[in-house]
Design an enzyme around this catalytic site. Sequence first.
Site, PDB file in Angstrom:
ATOM      1  N   ARG A  51       0.798  -1.226   0.000  1.00 54.09           N
ATOM      2  CA  ARG A  51       0.000   0.000   0.000  1.00 54.09           C
ATOM      3  C   ARG A  51       0.829   1.275   0.000  1.00 54.09           C
ATOM      4  O   ARG A  51       0.529   2.225  -0.736  1.00 54.09           O
ATOM      5  CB  ARG A  51      -0.948   0.040   1.220  1.00 54.09           C
ATOM      6  CG  ARG A  51      -2.245  -0.680   1.006  1.00 54.09           C
ATOM      7  CD  ARG A  51      -2.742  -1.226   2.319  1.00 54.09           C
ATOM      8  NE  ARG A  51      -1.828  -2.269   2.733  1.00 54.09           N
ATOM      9  CZ  ARG A  51      -1.992  -3.559   2.424  1.00 54.09           C
ATOM     10  NH1 ARG A  51      -3.043  -3.951   1.781  1.00 54.09           N
ATOM     11  NH2 ARG A  51      -1.097  -4.464   2.792  1.00 54.09           N
ATOM     12  N   THR A  52       1.818   1.341   0.862  1.00 56.50           N
ATOM     13  CA  THR A  52       2.511   2.619   1.012  1.00 56.50           C
ATOM     14  C   THR A  52       3.212   2.996  -0.289  1.00 56.50           C
ATOM     15  O   THR A  52       3.040   4.105  -0.805  1.00 56.50           O
ATOM     16  CB  THR A  52       3.503   2.568   2.189  1.00 56.50           C
ATOM     17  OG1 THR A  52       2.787   2.169   3.350  1.00 56.50           O
ATOM     18  CG2 THR A  52       4.139   3.924   2.426  1.00 56.50           C
ATOM     19  N   LYS A  80      25.446  -4.134  -3.325  1.00 57.35           N
ATOM     20  CA  LYS A  80      26.906  -4.145  -3.583  1.00 57.35           C
ATOM     21  C   LYS A  80      27.670  -3.513  -2.432  1.00 57.35           C
ATOM     22  O   LYS A  80      28.883  -3.362  -2.500  1.00 57.35           O
ATOM     23  CB  LYS A  80      27.211  -3.345  -4.850  1.00 57.35           C
ATOM     24  CG  LYS A  80      26.543  -3.861  -6.112  1.00 57.35           C
ATOM     25  CD  LYS A  80      26.946  -2.949  -7.281  1.00 57.35           C
ATOM     26  CE  LYS A  80      26.202  -3.297  -8.541  1.00 57.35           C
ATOM     27  NZ  LYS A  80      26.410  -2.266  -9.579  1.00 57.35           N
ATOM     28  N   ARG A 101      11.439   3.884   2.761  1.00 55.15           N
ATOM     29  CA  ARG A 101      11.170   2.952   3.872  1.00 55.15           C
ATOM     30  C   ARG A 101      12.440   2.179   4.139  1.00 55.15           C
ATOM     31  O   ARG A 101      13.122   1.735   3.204  1.00 55.15           O
ATOM     32  CB  ARG A 101      10.043   1.993   3.492  1.00 55.15           C
ATOM     33  CG  ARG A 101       9.924   0.833   4.453  1.00 55.15           C
ATOM     34  CD  ARG A 101       8.684   0.030   4.227  1.00 55.15           C
ATOM     35  NE  ARG A 101       7.492   0.790   4.561  1.00 55.15           N
ATOM     36  CZ  ARG A 101       6.260   0.288   4.536  1.00 55.15           C
ATOM     37  NH1 ARG A 101       6.065  -0.961   4.207  1.00 55.15           N
ATOM     38  NH2 ARG A 101       5.220   1.030   4.861  1.00 55.15           N
ATOM     39  N   HIS A 129       5.703   5.882  11.378  1.00 52.91           N
ATOM     40  CA  HIS A 129       5.133   5.742  10.022  1.00 52.91           C
ATOM     41  C   HIS A 129       4.139   6.900   9.816  1.00 52.91           C
ATOM     42  O   HIS A 129       2.925   6.697   9.793  1.00 52.91           O
ATOM     43  CB  HIS A 129       4.444   4.377   9.904  1.00 52.91           C
ATOM     44  CG  HIS A 129       4.089   3.966   8.512  1.00 52.91           C
ATOM     45  ND1 HIS A 129       4.055   4.836   7.439  1.00 52.91           N
ATOM     46  CD2 HIS A 129       3.720   2.751   8.021  1.00 52.91           C
ATOM     47  CE1 HIS A 129       3.688   4.158   6.354  1.00 52.91           C
ATOM     48  NE2 HIS A 129       3.486   2.902   6.676  1.00 52.91           N
TER      49      HIS A 129
HETATM   50  C1  NCD Z   1       2.216  -1.079   8.104  1.00 55.69           C
HETATM   51  C2  NCD Z   1       3.712  -0.888   8.163  1.00 55.69           C
HETATM   52  O1  NCD Z   1       4.413  -1.085   7.178  1.00 55.69           O
HETATM   53  O2  NCD Z   1       4.149  -0.509   9.230  1.00 55.69           O
HETATM   54  N1  NCD Z   1       1.738  -1.232   6.804  1.00 55.69           N
HETATM   55  C3  NCD Z   1       1.441  -0.107   6.092  1.00 55.69           C
HETATM   56  O3  NCD Z   1       2.293   0.673   5.743  1.00 55.69           O
HETATM   57  N2  NCD Z   1       0.144   0.139   5.829  1.00 55.69           N
HETATM   58  C4  NCD Z   1       1.693  -2.088   9.027  1.00 55.69           C
HETATM   59  C5  NCD Z   1       2.307  -3.461   9.058  1.00 55.69           C
HETATM   60  O4  NCD Z   1       3.211  -3.785   8.294  1.00 55.69           O
HETATM   61  O5  NCD Z   1       1.850  -4.237   9.895  1.00 55.69           O
END
Ligand code: NCD
Length: 304
Positions: A51-52, A80, A101, A129
């Site tokens: 999703r993100t 690398k 991320r 997040h």
């Molecule tokens: C979450 C995350 O990556 O922290 N997912 C997200 O970005 N919607 C929640 C999770 O991974 O449990």
Amino acid sequence: MRNLIDIADLSPAEIDDLIRLAGDMRAHPADYRESQRGRILATLFFEPSTRTRLSFESAMLSMGGGVLGFASADSSSTAKGESLQDTIRTVSCYCDLIAMRHPKEGAPIAASLKSEVPIINAGDGGHNHPTQTLTDLMTIHREKGTFSGLTVGLCGDLKFGRTVHSLVTAMSRYPGVRFVMISPQELRLPGYLIQQLAVQGIPYAEVERMEDVLPELDILYMTRVQRERFFNEADYVRLKDTYILTPEKMQLAGPNLRVMHPLPRVNEISPKVDADPRAVYFEQVRNGRYIRMALITRLLEEVQ
Ligand code: NCD
């Protein structure tokens, strides 16, 4: 230059503005179809995501902008041995904005020191997040019309769940909010966040049973047990099914409860709950695209 590393980097007034703009984008997407033409967003994902990453890319593409990036560390020069700093210095020559991320807590701050363009934290280890929290806040606002006076239940892995940490920080700023933390002993909210609540005089309770508190909640925020952050598999296996929300348990809750989840879910919400009108986790997914369109728009306005 403005980065989004922590949700507290945005004031409540800025969050209101983002939610308003995202609401307009959701209602009138055609008005924004060309608004980022010529701009490029890079999505650098050193950890898995559905999703993100895709909502960031969809957001930029929906505004006529371009996207580039990678979806795993092993398809970049990180494999690398390149340092994060060098990767960021490089990628910031190719784009106007970076959403990243990373499994290490604090990596986005380190990146922001080397970047020529704004950095958005799209999740750093078990820490924060903030853009999931923007998605959550937009959903709460659309469902409840306010943030004030809500009783928010947070359930599951409150120790490693970074979305929970950012949501607690964000919701703590609104008057009359009360938290009910529902978790096993081992997965309680980190001490620094509990302390933050205590210092601010924000009411909270910590309980282990979901059934006892369901009737009093306005929001139930379910989370997945974060397998990848455990030190050993046996602990994960023991804890993973501590909470499973079912239609039977939903009968204990009031008609105005809203069930949220950042997703992905594993076992913690039965798919049978999806048909309940109080389940809004796919509404969060939908809002995620528009709130990220709004965020990209505001961050790029500042660097014009
Ligand atoms: C979450 C995350 O990556 O922290 N997912 C997200 O970005 N919607 C929640 C999770 O991974 O449990």
